[in-house]
Design a protein around this motif. Structure first.
Motif, short mmCIF file in Angstrom:
data_model
loop_
_atom_site.label_atom_id
_atom_site.label_comp_id
_atom_site.label_asym_id
_atom_site.label_seq_id
_atom_site.Cartn_x
_atom_site.Cartn_y
_atom_site.Cartn_z
N PHE A 352 3.07 -30.95 -35.10
CA PHE A 352 3.72 -30.75 -33.81
C PHE A 352 5.23 -30.55 -33.96
O PHE A 352 5.99 -30.79 -33.02
N LYS A 353 5.64 -30.10 -35.12
CA LYS A 353 7.06 -29.88 -35.38
C LYS A 353 7.66 -28.94 -34.33
O LYS A 353 7.13 -27.86 -34.05
N GLY A 354 8.74 -29.40 -33.72
CA GLY A 354 9.44 -28.58 -32.73
C GLY A 354 8.77 -28.51 -31.37
O GLY A 354 9.23 -27.77 -30.49
N LYS A 355 7.71 -29.28 -31.16
CA LYS A 355 6.98 -29.23 -29.88
C LYS A 355 7.26 -30.49 -29.05
O LYS A 355 7.91 -31.42 -29.50
N ARG A 356 6.71 -30.50 -27.85
CA ARG A 356 6.86 -31.65 -26.95
C ARG A 356 5.60 -32.50 -27.00
O ARG A 356 4.49 -31.98 -26.92
N LYS A 422 -6.42 -26.06 -26.15
CA LYS A 422 -5.47 -27.08 -26.59
C LYS A 422 -4.81 -27.75 -25.39
O LYS A 422 -4.85 -27.25 -24.27
N VAL A 423 -4.16 -28.88 -25.67
CA VAL A 423 -3.44 -29.63 -24.63
C VAL A 423 -2.22 -28.85 -24.16
O VAL A 423 -1.49 -28.26 -24.96
N GLU A 442 2.60 -30.44 -25.60
CA GLU A 442 1.58 -29.88 -26.49
C GLU A 442 0.77 -30.95 -27.23
O GLU A 442 -0.25 -30.63 -27.83
N GLY A 443 1.24 -32.19 -27.22
CA GLY A 443 0.53 -33.23 -27.96
C GLY A 443 0.62 -34.58 -27.28
O GLY A 443 1.62 -34.89 -26.62
N ILE A 444 -0.44 -35.40 -27.43
CA ILE A 444 -0.48 -36.74 -26.85
C ILE A 444 -0.98 -37.69 -27.93
O ILE A 444 -2.07 -37.52 -28.46
#
Length: 531
Positions: A352-356, A422-423, A442-444
């Protein structure tokens, strides 16, 4: 690339190579390729049985293959296998070079006899403690069977490929271009998945086993301790476990195991299994318990039914089934598990590099996860149900010092949103105002505690409303001859060192029960003789 000390150690290992091997490098002009070339040059300089070929044509660059000269045997690494994967590199060099594996000969022969062409691709991250088990298992299989091919891919280095294949959790394995598995697996688990008759054959072997005096269900710290303490009494002891090591396998760093200042979960799990195997313990892996049948009379046999259709019998049983990560149980969570919903920030964070991302939970685990992820992702939203964080003050101070972290308290997560693949966000309810809010991300990462693995015991023995097995100060459950230990029980403070102590105590209590209870068949004989 390698320091002098590491070179000395590696040189000693490489002396075990019996067959010449070639390192075939596929490089480009990038910095990672230069690092890889330096690593391969160092390795080749340490053994006269290793040759370096810089003219590889693999489309993934940088990558390198380890090939056994004159054969089709080999494995490939796309990326630099350092960190947790350095051991995978060393083992691959040895095994492709002909050094024998420590796995059982029965399992090795099963791998050699697999019929089919299997092309595996494993996506890993260098911070993932579960990935090396999968990488090493598939590398070993490739070194034994020329029809099995494996490439291990650093997901953080091949980010575009990861996004195209929608890899959002590691380890993720593809077989012949199709999804095959996610999460930690060992050699036996992978082989069992490929060899469709393996489960039935294992079940037949189990059916033929004589009853045990102590049967341990679960192979985590509590189960391992129980097995060792029982076996040391010289009594027939068995262990049935889904995976030896249990949740310890998913633990990154362990720094509170007394007398060991630092270790990692997989390393401790391997040590536990080896210690158990030092004794005459019948270890049955890949076995899921589905039902417990109490003895019909005092001194009789207790039965444990397994998912394979087989069952085991024993005079006493120690339940040590442990616990697993607690789920949020909200719409979308199950659908997007491993598609943005994750439970291990160390493993999956680099993807998840660079993502929220969001972290659910404000205890120590949640705050530590948020701090860890803040150094990788663009922004972290930490969501806590309570009105305040519950983590240690020192962790909270660190968390609040980070500019890319938002903390939301008094918030109840209500739904995970996705686009079908995807989320894309989550919704939560403000518990003060009742307002429903949405966060685009983008991720939880879910960090809200544990739930005991005891569903299969409901209605059989006493459980708390939370599902924990009720035990007394000897580990005795509500059923005679059935004891329990570890995170699945009512014992407070779920810690490795506590689980081990409870496992030892349960085994000693089981032994005490055995010596004070006349076996049912002996009681019958005594009754007949008296008449």
């Amino acid at each position: 690339m390698l320091d002098a000390n590491l070179k000395t150690q590696l040189k000693a290992y490489l002396e075990r190579i019996t067959n010449p091997i070639t390192l075939v490098a596929s490089l480009d002009g990038g910095a990672k390729s230069q690092e890889m070339l330096g690593l391969l040059e160092d390795i080749a300089s340490l053994s006269d049985k290793i040759t370096l070929d810089r003219n590889g044509d693999d489309e993934r660059r940088p990558s390198f293959a380890i090939k056994r000269d004159g054969t089709d045997i080999g494995v490939t690494f796309a990326g630099l296998p350092m960190g947790h994967e350095f051991n995978s590199l060393v083992l691959a060099l040895l095994q492709v070079g002909g050094h024998p594996s420590k796995e059982s000969e029965e399992l090795l022969e099963q791998i050699r006899n697999l019929d089919g062409d299997f092309r595996f691709e494993t996506y890993f991250s260098l911070s993932c403690q579960n990935c090396p088990d999968v990488v090493q298992a598939l590398n070993l299989m490739s070194a034994l069977n020329p029809r099995i091919k494996h490439v291990a891919i650093d997901g953080a280095l091949f980010q575009q490929e990861v996004e195209q294949r929608q890899v959002m959790a590691v380890p993720t394995v593809f077989l012949n271009g199709e999804p095959f598995a996610q999460g930690r697996m060992d050699v036996a688990q992978i082989v069992a998945k490929l060899d469709t008759g393996a489960v039935a054959r294992a079940a037949e072997k189990i059916k033929a086993k004589a009853p045990f005096e102590v049967l341990v269900i679960g192979g985590g710290p509590a189960g391992a301790a129980a097995a060792i303490y029982a076996a040391r009494k010289g009594i027939r002891t068995g262990v049935a476990a889904e995976r030896f090591g249990g949740q310890v396998l998913d633990t990154m760093a362990i720094e509170n195991f007394i007398s060991v200042s630092h270790t990692e979960g997989p390393k401790l799990a391997a040590a536990l299994e080896q210690h158990v195997k030092d004794y005459e313990v019948d270890v049955m892996n890949l076995q899921t318990a589905t039902a417990l049948v109490p003895a019909t009379q005092e001194g009789g046999l207790i039965e444990v039914k397994l998912a394979s259709g087989a069952s085991l019998k024993s005079r006493t049983v120690v339940l040590s089934t442990g616990a697993r990560w607690r789920s949020m149980n909200v719409p979308g969570e199950a659908e997007y598990r491993n598609k943005g919903v994750a439970y291990c920030p160390h493993c999956d964070g680099p993807l998840f590099k660079g993502k929220r991302v969001a972290v659910i939970g404000g205890g120590n685990s949640g705050v530590e996860a948020a701090i860890d992820l803040a150094g990788i992702v663009s922004h972290v939203t930490l969501i806590e149900f309570d009105s305040q964080l519950r983590a240690d003050a020192v962790l909270q101070r660190k968390l609040h010092s980070l500019a890319n972290v938002t903390v939301v308290v008094s918030a109840q997560t209500t739904e995970v949103h996705g686009d079908g693949n995807k989320v894309v966000g989550l919704s939560y309810k403000d518990r003060n105002s009742g307002e429903l809010k949405r966060v685009e991300l983008e991720g939880i990462f879910v960090q809200i505690g544990l739930v005991p693995n005891t569903e299969w015991l409901k209605g059989t023995l006493a459980l708390t409303p939370r599902g924990e097995i009720e035990v007394d100060n000897r580990g005795q459950t509500s059923l005679p001859g059935v004891f329990a230990a570890g995170d699945a029980t009512t014992v407070p403070f779920k810690q490795i060192v506590i689980a081990m102590g409870e496992g030892a105590k349960a085994a000693l209590a089981a032994f005490d029960h055995l010596i004070r209870t006349v076996p049912a068949e002996e009681a019958v004989r005594e009754t007949v003789a008296a008449e």
